[in-house]
Scaffold this active site. Structure first.
Site, PDB file in Angstrom:
ATOM      1  N   THR A 750       3.954   1.391  -3.625  1.00  0.00           N
ATOM      2  CA  THR A 750       2.685   1.088  -4.281  1.00  0.00           C
ATOM      3  C   THR A 750       1.831   0.112  -3.478  1.00  0.00           C
ATOM      4  O   THR A 750       0.614   0.096  -3.628  1.00  0.00           O
ATOM      5  CB  THR A 750       2.939   0.510  -5.681  1.00  0.00           C
ATOM      6  N   CYS A 751       2.456  -0.720  -2.632  1.00  0.00           N
ATOM      7  CA  CYS A 751       1.666  -1.642  -1.814  1.00  0.00           C
ATOM      8  C   CYS A 751       0.844  -0.900  -0.766  1.00  0.00           C
ATOM      9  O   CYS A 751      -0.144  -1.437  -0.259  1.00  0.00           O
ATOM     10  CB  CYS A 751       2.579  -2.660  -1.121  1.00  0.00           C
ATOM     11  N   PHE A 752       1.277   0.312  -0.422  1.00  0.00           N
ATOM     12  CA  PHE A 752       0.613   1.071   0.638  1.00  0.00           C
ATOM     13  C   PHE A 752       0.047   2.399   0.146  1.00  0.00           C
ATOM     14  O   PHE A 752      -0.361   3.243   0.950  1.00  0.00           O
ATOM     15  CB  PHE A 752       1.595   1.326   1.796  1.00  0.00           C
TER      16      PHE A 752
END
Length: 783
Positions: A750-752
């Site tokens: 989810t960070c990327f």
């Protein structure tokens, strides 16, 4: 064109702003030069840098038709297929240098991709040098620095302003108007990134700038007394005149009068200059040896200058004009402007316009100034970068013209909003640890104990019992889950506005919880925190709630979203005769089954509602039911909200735009999603990718939202859709990566904004695995 080969010296100077493929690792870049696919040269690799400086010369054989290919690679990843490429440029020799005549050229081009989908950015700088075919021909450069691969047009831009800085009227004088800067560029002023009167220095950590010995060039040609040749950090040759303390790209003539004499003459001319007298007459300033008689005669034939203006000449003899009222300089003769307004009027107009716009948009950013052209058009001067622009920096205009008007207006305001100092994060990290099962209570304790300055640091959210690192995705999920708890009607803090909608409003009976005002302050703080850190809350509110945040007056139309029955009743009151209805200035309120009469104005129960005052009655009714019943709760919410978001900044938006700022978009456009998706290991035509989009198309809106939340950490989109998805280090596109065994479930990062999709062998397997992952995945882990 002759096909005779010539020896060309190519110097690989530097690259700038290369793409960073690993978050915690910098590349070791090197360049491979290839001429016509045969001759190959390679630079050394420089360790851990995104802006390498090689300055390595190579000698190759070229023809007029030769093409030079320069590829940049990362030595760390060079042996891994498809992972070491950082960009390529192709240079046609004949476009930059005459192979037969010889000469020098500087080429700066943006790096391009080859044939894969990996992102590429940055520029590469090469220098060409070739002796002329005729040995007796003069080889000294006469036309300024070198040719460029891209040319800027003469407009109020960075190039024009830089040109005015180098070849402008006087070193150190105030920047002229946009018209003057454009005129300077159009008349052949040399475009330069080195401002007059300064000496450029190499970047920190790079090799020192090379200087000539005494007053000779590297080729041995003598320079005039007091001149020096230098090379900047990009390898461009420039010249320093220590007599006048100026710099220029133009090589000074080897012979001629001493530079000290013009400097002394200029100094005397400066001391002896005069101003026009009060009645409009002007004393002609003394003209130095560089001023031509024709220029002086032309000025005399036009009559006296306007009051406050002065006529001067550059050391090269070019006339310019000083406006001492506005403290500006220009190339344009004010006597030739038929439609010019008096300068004093222009100054007053600028002050008036600046005052009007500042009241709506706030002050200009630090270092910016608003000015008017002679024709009355507003432009802006950025003294930080010494450039001019037509665009108000508070409302940038370089937007995607294909989006709807309301989105363009919102994005203009959003860019201004984000550019203000109060919205800039504080250095450091703010660590918050919460439990998924008690996220409301834990978040309340954590956020309320921290100071505002701590909350403005980069948020690092950690869920108890999970190993995930927060580079954006964890905090997005944190706000997603917390918003579901905060606005849950079961806590009696908020309630749904009507039975058929899911818009929220403050519950007027929230005092059943004795700590309700502290919770409302916490909710205000959390909403401000989400806006500050560019996160979305999964909730929408009534239009009156957004208006109250913006301190806008509520109207009868806002009552419709609060209570549709009362809205219809009040609307009927306005449209019909109510003289005999017996209404008074009171309303009935239901408080836990008890009927309470509320006076809308002092002694309202004894004041009858008539045709003359029924408009006042309706307005007071709306004000009470929308704002009065929740006054204490909203004031507590507001106190927390304004701790992180300044009141004057948020008022740039209207209520619809504030809704987008807080909650983003909840509609998912699949075509927009596909358009702004990258692939790693896959291509758009691969069967697995086709199955993936078939699966997405077949989902209903609820499951699409859950897929978005599974892959990005949030179910909301920025106003510009998938184009503006945020990652750990700024905008990051949605990515489908080929990874994992065909028996494994898909994984998300989810960070990327990335989903790892194994190469499944059939559509049914992909659909079942993806559905299972979306429905059952909870928590974060490390790889």
């Amino acid at each position: 064109m002759s096909d005779e080969t010539r020896r060309l010296k190519i110097t690989v100077l530097a690259a700038d702003n290369l793409y960073r493929r690993k978050l915690f690792q910098l590349p070791d870049p090197f360049v491979v030069l290839t001429v016509d696919g045969s001759q190959t040269k390679t630079t050394k690799a420089l360790e851990r840098t995104l802006s390498p400086y090689w300055n390595e010369p190579f000698t190759v054989e070229v023809k007029p038709t030769s093409v030079i290919t320069a590829q940049v690679f990362d030595q760390r990843k060079f042996k891994k297929r498809g992972q070491g490429f950082l960009g390529v440029i192709n240079v046609q020799i004949s476009q930059h240098i005459n192979v037969q005549a010889g000469g020098d050229a500087m080429v700066t081009q943006d790096l391009k991709n080859s044939n894969n989908s990996d992102p590429v950015q940055g520029r590469l700088v090469l220098q060409f040098s070739m002796e002329p075919a005729d040995p007796g021909r003069n080889t000294s450069p006469q036309a300024g620095p070198v040719s460029r691969s891209r040319v800027s047009s003469p407009s109020p831009s960075g190039a024009a302003a830089s040109a005015a800085a180098v070849a402008g009227p006087v070193a150190g004088a105030a920047a002229g108007g946009a018209a003057g800067a454009a005129a300077g560029a159009a008349s052949g002023a040399s475009t330069s990134a080195v401002p007059t009167g300064t000496t450029p220095s190499p970047p920190a950590g790079g090799p020192p700038a090379r200087t000539s010995v005494r007053n000779t060039t590297e080729s041995g040609d003598a320079l005039p007394q007091g001149w020096e040749q230098r090379i900047d950090h990009l390898g461009r040759v420039y010249y320093v005149d220590h007599n006048t303390r100026t710099t220029t790209w133009r090589r000074p003539p080897a012979s001629g009068p001493s530079q000290a004499e013009p400097a002394d003459s200029e100094r005397r001319r400066h001391m002896n200059r005069t101003l026009p007298d009060a009645n409009g007459g002007a004393s002609t300033p003394r003209v130095g040896a560089s001023a031509t008689p024709a220029a002086a005669a032309s000025g005399a034939s036009l009559g006296p200058l306007p009051s406050g203006w002065e006529h001067r000449f550059t050391p090269e003899g070019r006339p310019y004009f000083v406006n001492h009222i506005a403290r500006t300089t220009t190339w344009d003769d004010p006597r030739l402007r038929g439609n010019q307004a008096p300068s004093s009027n222009r100054a007053a107009a600028v002050a008036g316009i600046a005052g009007q716009t500042a009241s709506r948009l706030g002050p200009l950013p630090s270092g910016w100034e608003m000015r008017l052209t002679a024709q009355g058009r507003v432009y802006f001067v950025d003294h930080n970068t010494k450039t001019t622009t037509w665009d108000d920096p508070r409302l940038p205009s370089n937007l995607d013209q294909s989006v709807p008007q309301y989105k363009r207006d919102f994005r203009r305001k959003y860019i201004y909003f984000r550019s203000q100092a109060a919205m800039r994060p504080v250095p450091g990290q703010c660590h918050i640890k919460v439990s998924r099962n008690s996220i409301f209570e834990h978040s309340y304790n954590e956020i309320m104990r921290l100071s505002v300055s701590e909350l403005k640091k980069r948020m690092m959210i950690k869920f108890e019992g999970e190993d995930g690192l927060d580079y954006g995705g964890v905090s997005r999920e944190f706000f997603f889950l917390l918003s579901h708890e905060m606005f849950n009607p079961e806590y009696c803090l908020f309630e749904y506005s009507a039975h058929d909608t899911y818009t929220l409003q403050i519950n007027p009976h929230s005092e059943i919880n004795p700590e309700h005002l502290n919770y409302f302050r916490f909710i205000g703080r959390t909403m401000g925190l989400a806006i500050f850190h560019r996160r979305f809350l999964d909730a929408f509110f009534t239009s009156s709630f957004y208006k109250m945040i913006l301190k806008k007056p509520v109207t009868l139309e806002d009552m419709q979203s609060v209570d549709a029955d009362i809205y219809r009743s009040l609307k009927w009151t306005l449209e019909n005769d109510i003289s005999d209805m017996g209404f008074t200035f009171t309303v009935d309120d239901d408080r836990f089954g008890e009927r309470v009469e509320i006076e809308l104005k002092p002694d309202g129960k004894n004041i009858d509602v008539t045709e003359e005052n029924k408009k006042e009655f309706v307005d007071l009714s709306v004000q009470y039911r929308v704002c009065g019943r929740i006054k204490e709760q909203f004031e507590a919410f507001q106190a927390g909200f304004y701790e992180l978001i300044p009141e004057d900044l948020i008022q740039v938006f209207d209520e619809r735009e504030l809704e987008l700022l807080i909650g983003g978009l909840d509609e998912i456009d699949i075509e927009d999603w596909k358009k702004h998706t990258d692939y790693r290991g896959y291509t758009e035509s691969d069967q697995v990718v086709q199955w993936f989009w078939k699966f997405v198309n077949g989902m209903d809106s609820e499951h699409r939202t859950r897929l978005l939340q599974f892959t990005t950490g949030t179910s909301r989109l920025p106003v510009n859709g998938f184009k503006d998805l945020q990652g750990s280090d700024g905008p990051r596109r949605f990515t489908v990566e080929k990874s994992g065994d065909i028996l494994a479930l898909p994984k998300s990062h989810t960070c990327f904004n990335r989903i790892d999709l194994p190469p499944y062998t059939d559509y049914e397997t992909l659909a079942s695995k993806l559905s299972f992952a979306i429905e059952n995945t909870v928590g974060f882990a490390q790889e």
